[in-house]
Write a protein that holds these residues in place. Structure first.
Motif, short mmCIF file in Angstrom:
data_model
loop_
_atom_site.label_atom_id
_atom_site.label_comp_id
_atom_site.label_asym_id
_atom_site.label_seq_id
_atom_site.Cartn_x
_atom_site.Cartn_y
_atom_site.Cartn_z
N SER A 286 -3.03 11.97 -0.12
CA SER A 286 -3.21 11.00 -0.85
C SER A 286 -4.06 10.13 -0.43
O SER A 286 -4.69 9.04 -0.93
CB SER A 286 -2.22 10.46 -1.56
N SER A 287 -4.16 9.73 1.11
CA SER A 287 -5.00 8.99 1.84
C SER A 287 -6.46 9.10 1.48
O SER A 287 -7.25 8.12 1.41
CB SER A 287 -4.76 9.09 3.26
N GLY B 199 0.84 -1.40 -0.11
CA GLY B 199 0.04 -0.02 0.01
C GLY B 199 0.71 1.15 -0.02
O GLY B 199 0.52 2.13 -0.72
N LYS C 125 3.84 5.97 -5.10
CA LYS C 125 3.64 5.79 -6.85
C LYS C 125 2.61 7.08 -7.31
O LYS C 125 3.02 7.92 -7.97
CB LYS C 125 3.10 4.77 -7.28
N PHE C 126 1.49 6.93 -6.41
CA PHE C 126 0.28 8.14 -6.96
C PHE C 126 0.95 9.50 -6.43
O PHE C 126 0.80 10.40 -7.39
CB PHE C 126 -0.92 7.88 -5.92
N THR C 127 1.60 9.76 -5.40
CA THR C 127 2.09 11.09 -4.99
C THR C 127 3.22 11.42 -6.12
O THR C 127 3.11 12.69 -6.54
CB THR C 127 2.71 11.01 -3.85
N ILE D 275 2.06 2.00 -3.40
CA ILE D 275 0.98 2.47 -4.21
C ILE D 275 0.81 4.04 -3.77
O ILE D 275 0.83 5.01 -4.70
CB ILE D 275 -0.17 1.97 -4.32
N THR D 276 0.81 4.27 -2.59
CA THR D 276 0.74 5.71 -2.19
C THR D 276 1.87 6.54 -2.84
O THR D 276 1.84 7.67 -3.18
CB THR D 276 0.75 5.85 -0.56
N GLU E 85 -7.88 4.66 -10.85
CA GLU E 85 -6.17 4.98 -10.86
C GLU E 85 -6.19 6.52 -11.52
O GLU E 85 -5.39 7.35 -10.97
CB GLU E 85 -5.39 4.11 -11.42
N SER F 154 -8.54 6.86 -0.85
CA SER F 154 -9.11 5.56 -0.31
C SER F 154 -10.58 5.58 -0.68
O SER F 154 -11.22 4.60 -0.81
CB SER F 154 -9.00 5.42 1.01
N GLU G 108 -4.43 2.43 -2.05
CA GLU G 108 -3.10 2.73 -1.51
C GLU G 108 -3.16 2.40 0.00
O GLU G 108 -3.95 1.78 0.67
CB GLU G 108 -3.09 4.39 -1.55
N LEU G 109 -2.11 3.09 0.64
CA LEU G 109 -2.00 2.55 2.03
C LEU G 109 -3.09 2.90 3.31
O LEU G 109 -3.26 1.80 3.94
CB LEU G 109 -0.73 3.56 2.76
#
Ligand code: ATP
Ligand code: MG
Lengths: 242, 224
Positions: free
Chosen positions: B164-165, B22, B28-30, B25-26, B92, B168, B174-175
């Protein structure tokens, strides 16, 4: 024909009328020194000559071309007119060498190694070849100003403008900069020099122009202006600074 | 058992790989969002200062809208709103789009301040040597602006990483969502959520140190 011809040049900042009809000619190889009190428009005049300021009215003719023409490519013109500022304005993120090679590469499209050769040549000319890899903050004020002169010279300009280039320097650093400028004058460079250094004006100037309140009050040889000024205002100004 | 609430060490060890995934992924998105945000923000930041009233108006409206509305609402507009306008994006892509648009506005303000922190004489010297406005910006002003704003950009990255949370809510794994999913199947909240917090800290703390370091370096450079 003069190399540079300024005809009835006016500059206004809003309502403030800073240049009120300047007429002057500069011949090839001539060194013209401009003196005058603070706020008289000396910097504005130099900045109009390479169009850092947009003239409000009048013509500036460089080698037969009117550079106030809106259709002209100002970036081409600026390559022919070098300017050195009171505050040096070296690019702080680049070394002395890179300060000189950047405009050569970006503006003149000269390849890297050739640009470096040219840059070293001009650093040598101002006596700073050994400081090529130094950043501006690692150089003294006098050294920074000499790099700034080398940077302008490397563009191979036809005229050089100097705006109080020693005013921001500690007294002991003034001479090294003036020496570079004297050598330049001896080499035949056409120069317009705004300065309070009267010794320099006397020694190097072919002509001295006294400006006050946006106008040229008086001009002549250094001898005429310094020993026998015709106008009261010139006399008063000189008595204040000499 | 000693500890906080229902903390279960065995569970904690078992969910570590999921949380790590997770966190990845966080990250990566950030990272994607900050990169697009940087492009968007640089353009917008320049639009904010050029002498062009139309560009000024557009960029100002964009920045004000983003800064004046919650990120959660922005994410939902992109994910639930756009499909109603006929633009259907996978979660995504919607997530990265929303985060990029959001960080672009904040970065625009950072860039604007950065450009304005470069003395006017730098642009003038560049122009006086025959560079065009664009060349002077690219080779002289922006490199110095970026150097000056590196710490601010680092802080923006940290802020975005935490924000970025909110992704969810649109089902991106993500995390934070990982933690919630583990909670949903184990009915143990403490273990996964403390794990989630720990992973956020493991990412943000080194970054903060890096920002502090950059700030000190630039400080020394400026005063020289
Ligand atoms: N960008 C500007 N906007 C408004 N007013 C200006 C601007 N630049 C210069 N001026 C004004 O124009 C006048 C002439 O300024 P200028 O800098 O040309 O004088 P100067 O002769 O170079 O003076 P100094 O010896 O102090 O350098 C001053 O009153 C100044 O305040
Ligand atoms: Mg001046």
């Amino acid at each position: 024909m003069s190399l540079l011809e300024i005809i009835d040049l006016h500059k206004k900042f809003g309502k403030l009328h800073v240049l009120k009809g300047i007429n002057m000619n500069v011949e090839k190889g001539e060194v013209v020194v401009i003196i005058g009190p603070s706020g008289s428009g000396k910097s504005t005049l130099l900045r109009c000559i390479n169009r850092l300021e947009e003239p409000t009215q009048g013509k500036i003719i460089l080698d037969g071309i009117d550079i106030t023409d809106p259709k002209i490519n100002i970036n081409k013109i600026r390559q022919r007119i070098g300017i050195v500022f009171q505050q040096f304005n070296l690019f702080s993120h680049l070394t002395a060498l890179e300060n000189i090679t950047l405009p050569l590469r970006v503006v003149k499209k000269i390849p890297k190694d050739e640009a470096e050769k040219i840059a070293l040549k001009f650093l040598r000319k101002v006596g700073l070849e050994d400081k090529a890899d130094h950043y501006p903050h690692q150089l003294s004020g006098g050294q920074q100003q000499r790099v700034a002169i080398a940077r302008a010279l490397a563009m191979n300009p036809e005229v050089m403008l100097f705006d109080e280039v020693t005013s921001a320097l500690d007294p002991e650093l003034v001479k090294e900069v003036l020496d570079v400028m004297k050598q330049l004058a001896r080499d035949g460079m056409t120069m317009i020099v705004v300065t309070h250094e009267m010794g320099f004006a006397r020694e190097v100037g072919d002509r001295v122009i006294f400006m006050d309140n946006g106008k040229i009050v008086e001009e002549g040889t250094p001898e005429e202006i310094f020993t026998n000024p015709k106008h009261e205002r010139t006399r008063k100004f000189l008595s204040m600074i000499l | 058992m000693v500890g906080i609430g229902q903390f279960d060490i065995d569970l904690f060890i078992r969910i570590l790989p999921d949380l790590a995934y997770g966190a990845l992924i966080t990250l990566k998105f950030t990272t994607f969002s900050i990169l697009f945000g940087l492009i968007l923000g640089t353009i917008t930041g320049i639009f904010r200062i050029v002498r062009n009233p139309i560009l000024n108006a557009f960029s100002t409206a964009y920045v004000e809208f983003i800064r004046g509305t919650p990120l959660l609402v922005q994410i939902m507009i992109v994910y639930y709103g756009l499909p109603e306008a006929g633009i259907r994006l996978p979660p995504e892509l919607a997530g990265i789009l929303a985060l990029s648009i959001n960080s672009g506005a904040y970065i625009a303000e950072i860039i604007r301040a950065g450009i304005q922190s470069v003395p006017k004489g730098q642009m003038e010297a560049a122009r006086s040597l025959g560079m065009t406005y664009v060349q002077a910006m690219r080779y002289v002003v922006l490199p110095q602006a970026f150097r000056n704003i590196l710490p601010a950009l680092g802080n923006e990255f940290i802020a975005l990483l935490k924000d970025s949370s909110l992704l969810s809510v649109i089902a991106i794994a993500e995390l934070t969502r990982m933690g919630m999913q583990i909670y949903a199947v184990t009915f143990n909240a403490w273990t996964p959520l403390l794990g989630v917090a720990l992973f956020y800290l493991m990412m943000t703390l080194p970054l903060s140190r890096l920002v502090d370091y950059a700030q000190r370096r630039i400080g020394g450079h400026e005063s020289a």
